[in-house]
Design a protein around this motif. Structure first.
Motif, PDB file in Angstrom:
ATOM      1  N   ALA A   1       0.838  -1.202   0.000  1.00 20.57           N
ATOM      2  CA  ALA A   1       0.000   0.000   0.000  1.00 20.57           C
ATOM      3  C   ALA A   1       0.873   1.252   0.000  1.00 20.57           C
ATOM      4  O   ALA A   1       0.543   2.256  -0.634  1.00 20.57           O
ATOM      5  CB  ALA A   1      -0.932  -0.010   1.200  1.00 20.57           C
ATOM      6  N   ASP A   2       2.005   1.193   0.703  1.00 21.99           N
ATOM      7  CA  ASP A   2       2.919   2.340   0.724  1.00 21.99           C
ATOM      8  C   ASP A   2       3.463   2.630  -0.671  1.00 21.99           C
ATOM      9  O   ASP A   2       3.639   3.797  -1.044  1.00 21.99           O
ATOM     10  CB  ASP A   2       4.081   2.072   1.691  1.00 21.99           C
ATOM     11  N   ASP A   3       3.735   1.573  -1.446  1.00 23.80           N
ATOM     12  CA  ASP A   3       4.189   1.760  -2.827  1.00 23.80           C
ATOM     13  C   ASP A   3       3.150   2.541  -3.618  1.00 23.80           C
ATOM     14  O   ASP A   3       3.479   3.468  -4.368  1.00 23.80           O
ATOM     15  CB  ASP A   3       4.419   0.404  -3.513  1.00 23.80           C
ATOM     16  N   LEU A   4       1.890   2.157  -3.470  1.00 30.11           N
ATOM     17  CA  LEU A   4       0.817   2.813  -4.207  1.00 30.11           C
ATOM     18  C   LEU A   4       0.607   4.248  -3.737  1.00 30.11           C
ATOM     19  O   LEU A   4       0.298   5.125  -4.543  1.00 30.11           O
ATOM     20  CB  LEU A   4      -0.484   2.019  -4.068  1.00 30.11           C
ATOM     21  N   LEU A   5       0.786   4.481  -2.448  1.00 30.02           N
ATOM     22  CA  LEU A   5       0.666   5.849  -1.938  1.00 30.02           C
ATOM     23  C   LEU A   5       1.772   6.739  -2.509  1.00 30.02           C
ATOM     24  O   LEU A   5       1.527   7.894  -2.869  1.00 30.02           O
ATOM     25  CB  LEU A   5       0.728   5.841  -0.408  1.00 30.02           C
ATOM     26  N   ARG A   6       2.998   6.193  -2.612  1.00 31.17           N
ATOM     27  CA  ARG A   6       4.104   6.962  -3.192  1.00 31.17           C
ATOM     28  C   ARG A   6       3.839   7.245  -4.676  1.00 31.17           C
ATOM     29  O   ARG A   6       4.098   8.337  -5.167  1.00 31.17           O
ATOM     30  CB  ARG A   6       5.424   6.204  -3.035  1.00 31.17           C
ATOM     31  N   TRP A   7       3.312   6.224  -5.387  1.00 36.58           N
ATOM     32  CA  TRP A   7       3.003   6.395  -6.811  1.00 36.58           C
ATOM     33  C   TRP A   7       1.914   7.437  -6.998  1.00 36.58           C
ATOM     34  O   TRP A   7       2.011   8.307  -7.857  1.00 36.58           O
ATOM     35  CB  TRP A   7       2.574   5.043  -7.402  1.00 36.58           C
ATOM     36  N   LYS A   8       0.884   7.354  -6.149  1.00 31.62           N
ATOM     37  CA  LYS A   8      -0.206   8.331  -6.211  1.00 31.62           C
ATOM     38  C   LYS A   8       0.340   9.740  -6.014  1.00 31.62           C
ATOM     39  O   LYS A   8      -0.013  10.666  -6.760  1.00 31.62           O
ATOM     40  CB  LYS A   8      -1.257   8.012  -5.158  1.00 31.62           C
ATOM     41  N   SER A   9       1.193   9.914  -5.039  1.00 39.15           N
ATOM     42  CA  SER A   9       1.768  11.236  -4.769  1.00 39.15           C
ATOM     43  C   SER A   9       2.573  11.743  -5.951  1.00 39.15           C
ATOM     44  O   SER A   9       2.520  12.928  -6.304  1.00 39.15           O
ATOM     45  CB  SER A   9       2.657  11.178  -3.526  1.00 39.15           C
ATOM     46  N   SER A  10       3.316  10.839  -6.611  1.00 42.96           N
ATOM     47  CA  SER A  10       4.121  11.254  -7.759  1.00 42.96           C
ATOM     48  C   SER A  10       3.244  11.693  -8.930  1.00 42.96           C
ATOM     49  O   SER A  10       3.590  12.624  -9.663  1.00 42.96           O
ATOM     50  CB  SER A  10       5.044  10.112  -8.208  1.00 42.96           C
ATOM     51  N   LEU A  11       2.106  11.042  -9.097  1.00 45.09           N
ATOM     52  CA  LEU A  11       1.186  11.405 -10.178  1.00 45.09           C
ATOM     53  C   LEU A  11       0.566  12.775  -9.924  1.00 45.09           C
ATOM     54  O   LEU A  11       0.419  13.585 -10.842  1.00 45.09           O
ATOM     55  CB  LEU A  11       0.090  10.343 -10.317  1.00 45.09           C
ATOM     56  N   VAL A  12       0.196  13.015  -8.682  1.00 41.93           N
ATOM     57  CA  VAL A  12      -0.374  14.322  -8.315  1.00 41.93           C
ATOM     58  C   VAL A  12       0.664  15.420  -8.507  1.00 41.93           C
ATOM     59  O   VAL A  12       0.372  16.494  -9.048  1.00 41.93           O
ATOM     60  CB  VAL A  12      -0.889  14.306  -6.868  1.00 41.93           C
ATOM     61  N   GLU A  13       1.892  15.149  -8.075  1.00 41.97           N
ATOM     62  CA  GLU A  13       2.968  16.134  -8.225  1.00 41.97           C
ATOM     63  C   GLU A  13       3.271  16.413  -9.687  1.00 41.97           C
ATOM     64  O   GLU A  13       3.711  17.505 -10.053  1.00 41.97           O
ATOM     65  CB  GLU A  13       4.225  15.640  -7.516  1.00 41.97           C
ATOM     66  N   ALA A  14       3.029  15.409 -10.557  1.00 44.64           N
ATOM     67  CA  ALA A  14       3.265  15.577 -11.989  1.00 44.64           C
ATOM     68  C   ALA A  14       2.167  16.385 -12.670  1.00 44.64           C
ATOM     69  O   ALA A  14       2.265  16.691 -13.855  1.00 44.64           O
ATOM     70  CB  ALA A  14       3.394  14.211 -12.670  1.00 44.64           C
ATOM     71  N   GLY A  15       1.118  16.718 -11.916  1.00 49.11           N
ATOM     72  CA  GLY A  15       0.070  17.573 -12.452  1.00 49.11           C
ATOM     73  C   GLY A  15      -1.197  16.866 -12.883  1.00 49.11           C
ATOM     74  O   GLY A  15      -2.120  17.499 -13.406  1.00 49.11           O
ATOM     75  N   LEU A  16      -1.296  15.549 -12.669  1.00 44.79           N
ATOM     76  CA  LEU A  16      -2.518  14.846 -13.048  1.00 44.79           C
ATOM     77  C   LEU A  16      -3.658  15.240 -12.124  1.00 44.79           C
ATOM     78  O   LEU A  16      -3.458  15.442 -10.918  1.00 44.79           O
ATOM     79  CB  LEU A  16      -2.316  13.327 -12.991  1.00 44.79           C
ATOM     80  N   ARG A  17      -4.850  15.348 -12.704  1.00 41.92           N
ATOM     81  CA  ARG A  17      -6.028  15.676 -11.922  1.00 41.92           C
ATOM     82  C   ARG A  17      -6.373  14.516 -11.005  1.00 41.92           C
ATOM     83  O   ARG A  17      -6.144  13.345 -11.329  1.00 41.92           O
ATOM     84  CB  ARG A  17      -7.204  15.984 -12.846  1.00 41.92           C
ATOM     85  N   SER A  18      -6.942  14.837  -9.856  1.00 45.89           N
ATOM     86  CA  SER A  18      -7.302  13.810  -8.886  1.00 45.89           C
ATOM     87  C   SER A  18      -8.237  12.773  -9.491  1.00 45.89           C
ATOM     88  O   SER A  18      -8.111  11.568  -9.232  1.00 45.89           O
ATOM     89  CB  SER A  18      -7.950  14.456  -7.655  1.00 45.89           C
ATOM     90  N   LYS A  19      -9.184  13.221 -10.295  1.00 45.34           N
ATOM     91  CA  LYS A  19     -10.134  12.293 -10.913  1.00 45.34           C
ATOM     92  C   LYS A  19      -9.414  11.345 -11.868  1.00 45.34           C
ATOM     93  O   LYS A  19      -9.749  10.158 -11.951  1.00 45.34           O
ATOM     94  CB  LYS A  19     -11.223  13.069 -11.655  1.00 45.34           C
ATOM     95  N   THR A  20      -8.423  11.865 -12.600  1.00 48.94           N
ATOM     96  CA  THR A  20      -7.656  11.019 -13.512  1.00 48.94           C
ATOM     97  C   THR A  20      -6.866   9.979 -12.738  1.00 48.94           C
ATOM     98  O   THR A  20      -6.804   8.801 -13.127  1.00 48.94           O
ATOM     99  CB  THR A  20      -6.695  11.879 -14.356  1.00 48.94           C
ATOM    100  N   VAL A  21      -6.250  10.402 -11.641  1.00 53.84           N
ATOM    101  CA  VAL A  21      -5.496   9.470 -10.802  1.00 53.84           C
ATOM    102  C   VAL A  21      -6.416   8.379 -10.270  1.00 53.84           C
ATOM    103  O   VAL A  21      -6.080   7.190 -10.288  1.00 53.84           O
ATOM    104  CB  VAL A  21      -4.809  10.214  -9.638  1.00 53.84           C
ATOM    105  N   ARG A  22      -7.593   8.782  -9.817  1.00 57.04           N
ATOM    106  CA  ARG A  22      -8.541   7.809  -9.255  1.00 57.04           C
ATOM    107  C   ARG A  22      -9.050   6.828 -10.307  1.00 57.04           C
ATOM    108  O   ARG A  22      -9.014   5.601 -10.112  1.00 57.04           O
ATOM    109  CB  ARG A  22      -9.726   8.531  -8.616  1.00 57.04           C
TER     110      ARG A  22
END
Length: 271
Positions: free
Chosen positions: A19-40
């Motif tokens: 789960a920590d891996d996925l949380l780190r990946w999620k954070s990297s996607l948000v930092e890259a500018g992806l919209r929250s809905k796109t990430v979800r």
């Protein structure tokens, strides 16, 4: 998406995923500018579904993505908005003097079709076709990935786009990608780098409002103008590639003449 996650992690072992891996990946996607809905919807949801399949088939002990979520509610003042008429004029006027085909044509196509930048950047010469006397763009999976099944569609060329010379430009291109000079990103898509090019282009024109998305605000604008000028809702959804709102909307086809009739209700910007 799975390849993107594997690249981020440096391995393809689902059993080692945490789960920590996925949380780190999620954070990297948000930092890259992806919209929250796109990430979800486009990132986390597919991973969750694949891991659940592994659990159901006794290949994995549990689904570590089950509780990894993201808040998709837009914060006050952060909701994306349409380009105004004046912002639209500034961008289209500047594009007229550009020699780079991406900066010259992607804004104009976006302004009068509402297509996604990724869809525009992957257009091929063979996707510019005449159907029943109307010149159109075909958004097809053969050209590159499309967001949903509803994204595959026909978009008539707006008269303003034709008058600007796009048809002459497109018909002179050889078979294959129209924007062949645009380098594909590491996932093989031209849209990724195209989005960066358009983002820099728009921001350099002084359009810096954070509620503006250089690659997406034309889509917002088309929907806004569609409401303002009374476009038939189901046809507007068909043009922009948004899913039908009801079962009834999914019945029947959308004749090109109907698509063109509605699209031409959107007035040309005087640049």
């Amino acid at each position: 998406m799975i390849k993107q996650l594997a690249s981020f992690l440096g391995h393809e072992n689902a059993s080692a995923l945490t789960a920590d891996d996925l949380l780190r990946w999620k954070s990297s996607l948000v930092e890259a500018g992806l919209r929250s809905k796109t990430v979800r919807d486009a990132k986390l949801a597919p991973v969750r579904a694949i891991l659940q399949w592994g659990v159901q088939n006794l290949l994995l002990a549990d689904n570590v993505a089950e509780k990894v979520t993201i808040d998709v509610r837009a914060k006050q003042g952060e909701k994306k908005r349409s380009f105004t008429d004046e912002e639209g004029r500034i961008i289209l006027r500047a594009a007229l003097s550009e020699r780079d085909p991406v900066r010259r044509w992607v804004p104009w196509i976006g302004a009068y079709s509402g297509a996604r930048v990724s869809e525009i950047c992957q257009l091929r010469r063979e996707d510019v076709v005449e159907i029943e006397g109307v010149w159109c763009l075909k958004v097809m999976p053969e050209a590159g990935s499309v967001k949903t099944s509803g994204s595959e569609r026909i978009i008539p060329l707006h008269p303003a786009l034709v008058a600007s010379g796009f048809l002459e430009f497109a018909l002179k291109r050889p078979a294959g990608p129209i924007f062949s000079g645009l380098t594909p990103d590491k996932f093989g898509k031209r849209g990724g780098n195209g989005t960066k090019v358009i983002g820099r282009f728009v921001r350099q024109l002084g359009i810096v409002d954070p509620r503006i998305s250089p690659s997406h605000s034309w889509r917002h604008r088309i929907k806004t103008l569609g409401r303002r000028h009374g476009l038939a809702q189901d046809i507007l959804e068909a043009i922009t590639g948004h899913g039908s709102r009801s079962v009834a909307d999914a019945y029947g086809e959308f004749p090109v003449e109907a698509l063109y009739r509605e699209l031409t209700k959107i007035p040309s910007l005087q640049v």
